[in-house]
Design an enzyme around this catalytic site. Structure first.
Site, short mmCIF file in Angstrom:
data_model
loop_
_atom_site.label_atom_id
_atom_site.label_comp_id
_atom_site.label_asym_id
_atom_site.label_seq_id
_atom_site.Cartn_x
_atom_site.Cartn_y
_atom_site.Cartn_z
N VAL A 11 0.82 -1.20 0.00
CA VAL A 11 0.00 0.00 0.00
C VAL A 11 0.86 1.26 0.00
O VAL A 11 0.64 2.19 -0.79
CB VAL A 11 -0.96 -0.02 1.22
CG1 VAL A 11 -1.61 1.34 1.42
CG2 VAL A 11 -2.03 -1.07 0.99
N ALA A 262 -16.95 -19.34 -7.46
CA ALA A 262 -16.60 -20.40 -6.52
C ALA A 262 -15.14 -20.79 -6.77
O ALA A 262 -14.64 -20.63 -7.88
CB ALA A 262 -17.51 -21.60 -6.74
N GLY A 267 -7.56 -15.93 0.05
CA GLY A 267 -6.37 -15.76 0.90
C GLY A 267 -5.96 -14.31 0.87
O GLY A 267 -6.80 -13.41 0.78
N CYS A 270 -5.52 -9.40 3.29
CA CYS A 270 -6.62 -8.57 3.79
C CYS A 270 -7.84 -9.34 4.27
O CYS A 270 -8.21 -9.23 5.43
CB CYS A 270 -7.01 -7.56 2.73
SG CYS A 270 -5.70 -6.36 2.46
N ARG A 338 0.59 -14.61 1.29
CA ARG A 338 -0.06 -14.60 2.60
C ARG A 338 -1.41 -15.32 2.52
O ARG A 338 -2.23 -15.01 1.68
CB ARG A 338 -0.22 -13.15 3.10
CG ARG A 338 1.12 -12.54 3.50
CD ARG A 338 0.99 -11.11 3.96
NE ARG A 338 0.93 -10.16 2.87
CZ ARG A 338 1.00 -8.83 3.02
NH1 ARG A 338 1.14 -8.32 4.23
NH2 ARG A 338 0.94 -8.02 1.98
N1 LIG Z 1 -2.02 -5.28 0.56
C1 LIG Z 1 -3.22 -4.87 0.18
O1 LIG Z 1 -3.75 -5.25 -0.87
C2 LIG Z 1 -3.96 -3.86 1.03
C3 LIG Z 1 -5.07 -3.20 0.48
C4 LIG Z 1 -5.74 -2.28 1.26
C5 LIG Z 1 -5.32 -2.03 2.57
N2 LIG Z 1 -4.26 -2.71 3.08
C6 LIG Z 1 -3.83 -2.41 4.44
O2 LIG Z 1 -2.70 -1.52 4.37
C7 LIG Z 1 -1.79 -1.81 5.46
C8 LIG Z 1 -0.42 -2.13 4.89
O3 LIG Z 1 -0.53 -3.33 4.13
P1 LIG Z 1 0.64 -3.82 3.16
O4 LIG Z 1 0.12 -5.03 2.47
O5 LIG Z 1 1.15 -2.67 2.40
O6 LIG Z 1 1.74 -4.26 4.28
P2 LIG Z 1 3.26 -4.65 4.04
O7 LIG Z 1 3.57 -5.66 5.10
O8 LIG Z 1 3.49 -5.00 2.61
O9 LIG Z 1 4.06 -3.30 4.33
C9 LIG Z 1 4.15 -2.69 5.57
C10 LIG Z 1 5.51 -2.01 5.66
O10 LIG Z 1 5.56 -1.19 6.83
C11 LIG Z 1 6.89 -1.21 7.33
N3 LIG Z 1 6.87 -0.73 8.72
C12 LIG Z 1 6.41 -1.34 9.83
N4 LIG Z 1 6.52 -0.54 10.90
C13 LIG Z 1 7.06 0.63 10.46
C14 LIG Z 1 7.38 1.88 11.07
N5 LIG Z 1 7.14 2.10 12.37
N6 LIG Z 1 7.92 2.84 10.33
C15 LIG Z 1 8.14 2.66 9.00
N7 LIG Z 1 7.83 1.51 8.36
C16 LIG Z 1 7.30 0.52 9.07
C17 LIG Z 1 7.31 -2.65 7.14
O11 LIG Z 1 8.70 -2.79 7.17
C18 LIG Z 1 6.69 -2.96 5.77
O12 LIG Z 1 7.60 -2.70 4.73
C19 LIG Z 1 -2.43 -2.92 6.24
O13 LIG Z 1 -3.19 -2.37 7.30
C20 LIG Z 1 -3.36 -3.59 5.24
O14 LIG Z 1 -4.45 -4.23 5.87
C21 LIG Z 1 -3.56 -3.60 2.33
#
Ligand SMILES: NC(=O)c1ccc[n+]([C@@H]2O[C@H](COP(=O)([O-])OP(=O)(O)OC[C@H]3O[C@@H](n4cnc5c(N)ncnc54)[C@H](O)[C@@H]3O)[C@@H](O)[C@H]2O)c1
Length: 457
Positions: A11, A262, A267, A270, A338
């Site tokens: 994100v 279906a 997975g 999210c 994941r």
């Molecule tokens: N992946 C998706 O499709 C998606 C879609 C919509 C919303 N989200 C939400 O967005 C959020 C992020 O998801 P993601 O898939 O991008 O996660 P991700 O695990 O790919 O990335 C998170 C990043 O944050 C970094 N991080 C952690 N703590 C930190 C800090 N204190 N300072 C700086 N960096 C830090 C980690 O090192 C990691 O690189 C989640 O809450 C998820 O539910 C994800």
């Protein structure tokens, strides 16, 4: 505008790159030095179509920088996006440790007014916890810097993330209704103006409702999938084609065609965690979300459907058997593993004594990493996974083919070659890619999900 993105994952990286593409000056922070080194070396740590070009273009234009320097990141952005992970805690609730750590870091370093944007998916009430974390830091150093916490959940889909971000169906923004909240609203309005040129896409609401909206959306989508999966299993018993049913109900505008497929379970990062987190929120408030318990239970069972069909055909003891598996990622166009259904299937096949040849166009490096964790207690089973470099290469000497991810490249294979390479011409299709009647005509034994249609001959 000067923007900081905290967390450069799926994100954060997409958000940062796309905001830079629109001319903003973006600073992306991550504490994972390896990730930042890859980005600063011109690489991309994830597979996401179209992202590499945007990152490269904006890096060279100087509008997009990557760093591990917390103080510099706080100093940079008037708007600070928190886009860190919110994985499930042991009890299923969203683990907010990364969000709150990011908030504390902002509180430690901020000087003037900042708009703090919760972009991570976070439970109702998180904005208050973020504010409390910042307040504690400001108090400690006697600062009277001001800020407003805004909720701006992200709805992008991995695999189409750039397109989704650039052309969103909707932009949800929750703002406090007070003077600092109004200032924050003005910043957010300015930032998102380019996305609203064609028509207004922003839904303004209070912070708690915005936080809740994201969970409601994912819970609804997961519910549709589990609903169709449960009906598909019944369709298999009663001799009905769930694909025909899908068309028959999807044409009703109250139902619609999307998200009615279906398959062998959902997975990703999210749906599984967000469904759980919403159930947990409900419990905290004394309510049981009965529908979501069922959605989760159906999905857990659905991930075992392919394994069960394979064992019904080849026996529970699969020693000496070899299977080809097409697709490892939890969905196409991503390398994200994941909660991928492939992990459940491989666990079942390998523990029942089989060996496998797997093929995925992009997820193999990530698959190797997660399988090492999945089989940490019996690492000898890892020897029984062979990684093929082509889909057809995976088929040689296999007793059957199982399809787990609907990559486009699997949709029109050369079936004569599939038949010739497999030991038995049997396909277990976890994504209903093919027509059962065509498979029969081609001499292939076909097991889809909910496609055991009975016809009178
Ligand atoms: N992946 C998706 O499709 C998606 C879609 C919509 C919303 N989200 C939400 O967005 C959020 C992020 O998801 P993601 O898939 O991008 O996660 P991700 O695990 O790919 O990335 C998170 C990043 O944050 C970094 N991080 C952690 N703590 C930190 C800090 N204190 N300072 C700086 N960096 C830090 C980690 O090192 C990691 O690189 C989640 O809450 C998820 O539910 C994800």
């Amino acid at each position: 505008m000067k923007i900081t993105i905290i967390g450069t994952g799926y994100v954060g990286l997409v958000t940062g790159a796309c905001l830079a593409e629109l001319g903003n000056d973006v600073f992306c922070l991550d504490l994972d030095k390896q990730k930042i080194d890859i980005l600063n070396g011109g690489g991309i740590p994830i597979h996401e179509p179209g992202l590499e070009e945007i990152v490269a273009r904006n890096r060279s234009a100087g509008r997009l920088v990557f760093s591990t320097d917390i103080a510099a990141s706080v100093a940079h952005g008037d708007v600070q996006f928190i886009a860190v992970g919110t994985p499930p805690d042991e009890d299923g609730s969203a683990d907010l440790q990364y969000v709150l750590a990011a908030a504390r870091n902002i509180g430690k370093h901020m000087q003037g007014f900042k708009v703090i944007v919760d972009k991570s998916t976070v439970p109702v009430g998180t904005a208050e916890r973020v504010a409390n974390a910042i307040d504690a830091e400001l108090k400690q150093r006697g600062s009277n810097a001001t800020y407003s916490v805004v909720s701006n959940p992200e709805f992008l889909k991995e695999g189409a993330a750039v397109e989704d971000f650039m052309r969103p169906d909707r932009i949800v923004i929750g703002c406090d209704d007070n003077s600092l909240g109004n200032l924050a609203r003005a910043h957010m309005k300015k930032l998102y103006t380019p996305f609203n040129r064609n028509h207004e896409r922003t839904y303004w609401m209070d912070v708690r409702s915005a936080e809740f909206t994201k969970y409601a959306a994912n819970a609804m989508l997961a519910t549709r999938i589990s609903f169709m999966n449960e009906l598909a299993n019944l369709a298999d018993r009663v001799g009905v084609d769930i694909e025909a049913v899908r068309h028959g109900i999807g044409s009703d505008p109250r139902i619609g065609h999307s998200f009615l497929y279906a398959g062998c379970g959902y997975g990703g990062s999210c749906f599984p965690k967000d469904v759980q987190a919403l159930e947990r929120t409900a419990q905290d408030y004394g309510q049981d979300l009965l529908i979501l318990h069922a959605v989760e239970a159906v999905n857990a069972k659905q991930k075992q459907v392919l394994g069960a069909k394979i064992m019904a055909r080849f026996g529970a003891d699969l020693s000496g058997k070899h299977f080809a598996v097409w697709g490892l990622a939890f969905k196409p166009n991503t390398d994200d593993m994941r909660a991928a259904s492939s992990r459940v299937l491989l666990g079942e096949l390998l523990r029942a004594g089989a060996t496998v040849s797997v093929y995925d166009p992009v997820a193999v490096p990530e698959a190797k990493r997660v399988f090492a964790l999945d089989f940490a207690e019996n690492p000898e089973l890892l020897e029984n996974i062979h990684y093929a470099t082509t889909p057809m290469g995976a088929l040689d000497q296999a007793d059957a083919l199982a399809i787990v991810t609907e990559w486009k490249a699997f949709r029109s294979p050369d079936f004569e070659q599939v038949k010739a390479r497999l030991k038995h011409a049997v396909i277990f299709d976890g994504r209903n890619l093919f027509e059962p009647a065509l498979m029969t005509d081609l001499g292939l034994e076909y097991h889809g999900i909910g496609r055991s249609v009975l016809t009178r001959s």
